[in-house]
Write a protein that holds these residues in place. Structure first.
Motif, mmCIF file in Angstrom:
data_model
loop_
_atom_site.group_PDB
_atom_site.id
_atom_site.type_symbol
_atom_site.label_atom_id
_atom_site.label_comp_id
_atom_site.label_asym_id
_atom_site.label_seq_id
_atom_site.Cartn_x
_atom_site.Cartn_y
_atom_site.Cartn_z
ATOM 1 N N SER A 182 0.835 -1.203 0.000
ATOM 2 C CA SER A 182 0.000 0.000 0.000
ATOM 3 C C SER A 182 0.870 1.253 0.000
ATOM 4 O O SER A 182 0.543 2.255 -0.647
ATOM 5 N N HIS A 183 2.016 1.211 0.702
ATOM 6 C CA HIS A 183 2.948 2.338 0.691
ATOM 7 C C HIS A 183 3.442 2.598 -0.729
ATOM 8 O O HIS A 183 3.500 3.739 -1.192
ATOM 9 N N HIS A 186 0.646 4.101 -2.847
ATOM 10 C CA HIS A 186 0.346 5.466 -2.407
ATOM 11 C C HIS A 186 1.444 6.438 -2.824
ATOM 12 O O HIS A 186 1.168 7.602 -3.169
ATOM 13 N N HIS A 211 -1.713 5.055 6.842
ATOM 14 C CA HIS A 211 -2.971 5.470 6.215
ATOM 15 C C HIS A 211 -3.903 6.048 7.283
ATOM 16 O O HIS A 211 -3.898 5.613 8.427
ATOM 17 N N GLU A 216 -9.148 4.327 3.580
ATOM 18 C CA GLU A 216 -8.056 4.817 2.722
ATOM 19 C C GLU A 216 -7.117 3.675 2.353
ATOM 20 O O GLU A 216 -6.681 3.558 1.204
ATOM 21 N N VAL A 220 -6.511 2.601 -1.476
ATOM 22 C CA VAL A 220 -5.172 2.632 -2.081
ATOM 23 C C VAL A 220 -4.900 1.301 -2.783
ATOM 24 O O VAL A 220 -4.404 1.269 -3.915
#
Length: 487
Positions: A182-183, A186, A211, A216, A220
């Motif tokens: 997810s990082h 994003h 997050h 969120e 993402v």
């Protein structure tokens, strides 16, 4: 010779001051690494802002600066490129610099909370066994064919990704399997990559330190599937309530897998033992060396992806039956006194619950299940009491200990974990801050036939305390302890 204007292809430009026909040597987003005639990309990070280091990059010889806010002082002879989003600009610049390598191989991204490493690594093994030149970008390691490099992030930065993908293309790699965090999504690290397919595993409580909230975090992940091209496949776990959400807006070809629901790829667990699983995948029965419900999902995703990538059904099933567990993922050994030690990376509530439920579904009930678990420092604190509750509820005995405390006080982390333990389970818990001592105590408590689970760090070979990394390997330590204590 590479010109600045060539690597700015597809980058949305706000303003240019200077000449874009200058030759550049390299791209850097760390001002400390800038050398003569490099491009410096100023990125606003979580801890620092690259715009604060534009002057340093200029003094070190940068010939061009890419930034969201132009500096007050414009230096003659340096080209300034103002963009709306530096992270996205870096993604396209990196892809262009390395000649868009992702377009010349079949790149498959795996995203979700749990299972990313197992699925991507086993797909690498599967296609390697099938005779293809294969690459891997994972949390544990990066592999270009048979060459292995250490990994530093789940999803590396855009420059690192494209550098390795370029190396893969030059080495004749046909397929690459990549963990997509997810990082990474994003921060636009995967933005300029061309994917052949995407796989969604599951979604549970994790990374809420980064997050804002669960929505969120979910959205993402979803944006990865939203960005897949029509030519790609999107394969999702529909037993997870967030699985169908991933497919809502994608233009990719949609496919599903499940154990409980109707799906394109369906599996049933016929037998579940410490030695493996007997599975029925669609209409075919096979014995596999991996253990537990969560691995049934992982193997189903692997089978689905191999089918969508064109591997023949019987060959895929035969190769899946030979796959071995990934380091630190339900990695187990049995001592001379018949004590089973299991090391698993489970560091989220859902992953810990899956591992404990798997062990409980296999054990007879006569043996003790002793769990050693902690939580990382400077990370999502909300999950700590949940981890404590799950560990205490599903284990016979629990030792709460340090994971990677980083810059937090490990005893305060343990206090937060203990807050989730209900009064009914207090008596079965113990706290030992020193992780090595906690593992030793668990081994001392174990008798013949008992099971010791060491959760949280899995494949990691270090423990991070106050900015330093110390050698620490759960699997080596628990095996040494059992050997020393039960001769």
């Amino acid at each position: 010779m590479i010109l600045l204007k060539d690597i700015l292809y597809k980058v949305t430009l706000e303003k240019v001051v200077g000449n874009t026909s200058v030759a550049i040597t390299n791209i850097e987003f760390d001002s400390r690494k800038v050398e003569l005639n490099d491009v410096f990309v100023a990125i606003k990070g979580t801890l620092s802002d690259g715009h604060d280091f534009i002057k340093m990059a200029s003094e070190k010889g940068a010939i061009a600066i890419v930034c969201e806010i132009l500096p007050e002082m414009i230096i003659n002879g340096i080209t300034y490129v103002q963009v709306k989003d530096s992270q996205q600009a870096l993604a396209f610049m990196a892809a262009n610099f390395y000649e868009n390598p992702s377009e010349n191989l079949k790149l498959v991204g795996v995203t979700g909370t749990n299972g990313k490493t197992t699925i991507s690594t086993l797909l690498y093994q599967l296609f390697k066994k099938a005779g293809f030149e294969t690459g891997l970008l994972s949390t544990v390691k990066i592999k270009v064919g048979d060459t292995t490099y250490p990994a530093t992030h789940t999803t590396p930065d855009s420059l690192t990704i494209n550098k390795y993908l370029r190396e893969m293309v030059d080495a004749g790699v046909e397929y690459c399997f990549m963990e997509v965090s997810s990082h990474g999504i994003h921060q636009k690290r995967t933005k300029a990559l061309h994917f052949e397919g995407g796989i969604f595993t599951n979604l549970s409580h994790d990374h809420l330190d980064y997050h804002k909230d669960f929505k969120e975090y979910r959205d993402v992940k979803k944006s990865f599937f939203d960005a897949l091209p029509k030519s790609a496949f999107a394969l999702t776990n529909v037993d997870d309530k967030n699985g169908p959400v991933m497919l809502q807006n994608t233009v990719a070809k949609k496919y599903t897998y499940a154990l409980k629901s109707m799906a394109d790829y369906k599996a049933q667990i016929l037998e579940n033992q410490f030695t493996g699983l007997l599975l029925k995948i669609n209409t075919h029965e096979l014995w596999v060396k991996l253990i537990g419900n969560f691995n049934a999902y992982n193997l189903l995703a692997i089978y689905g992806a191999s089918d969508l990538l064109g591997l023949e059904t019987m060959e895929a099933l035969q190769l899946i039956s030979t796959l071995e567990s990934v380091d630190g993922r339900f990695q187990y050994a049995v001592s001379s006194k018949n004590i089973t030690a299991i090391v698993d990376y489970a560091h989220t509530p859902d992953a810990l619950k899956n591992v404990l439920e798997t062990i409980n579904s296999i054990r007879t009930g006569n043996e003790e299940l002793i769990t050693v678990v902690g939580c990382g420092g400077n990370r999502d604190a909300e999950k700590r009491p949940k981890m404590g509750n799950i560990a205490a509820t599903l284990s016979t005995k629990v030792i709460f200990t340090s994971d990677n405390p980083r810059n937090e006080d490990p005893e305060l982390i343990i206090d937060a974990i203990e807050k989730g333990v209900s009064p009914a389970h207090y008596k079965k818990t113990l706290s030992i801050t020193d992780r090595k001592q906690a593992i030793k105590t668990a081994c001392q408590m174990a008798n013949e036939g008992d099971i010791v689970l060491i959760a949280g760090k899995g494949h990691e070979t270090y423990q991070e305390i106050k900015g330093e990394r110390f050698d620490f390997d759960d699997f080596k330590i628990v095996n040494q302890m059992l050997t020393d204590l039960h001769k």
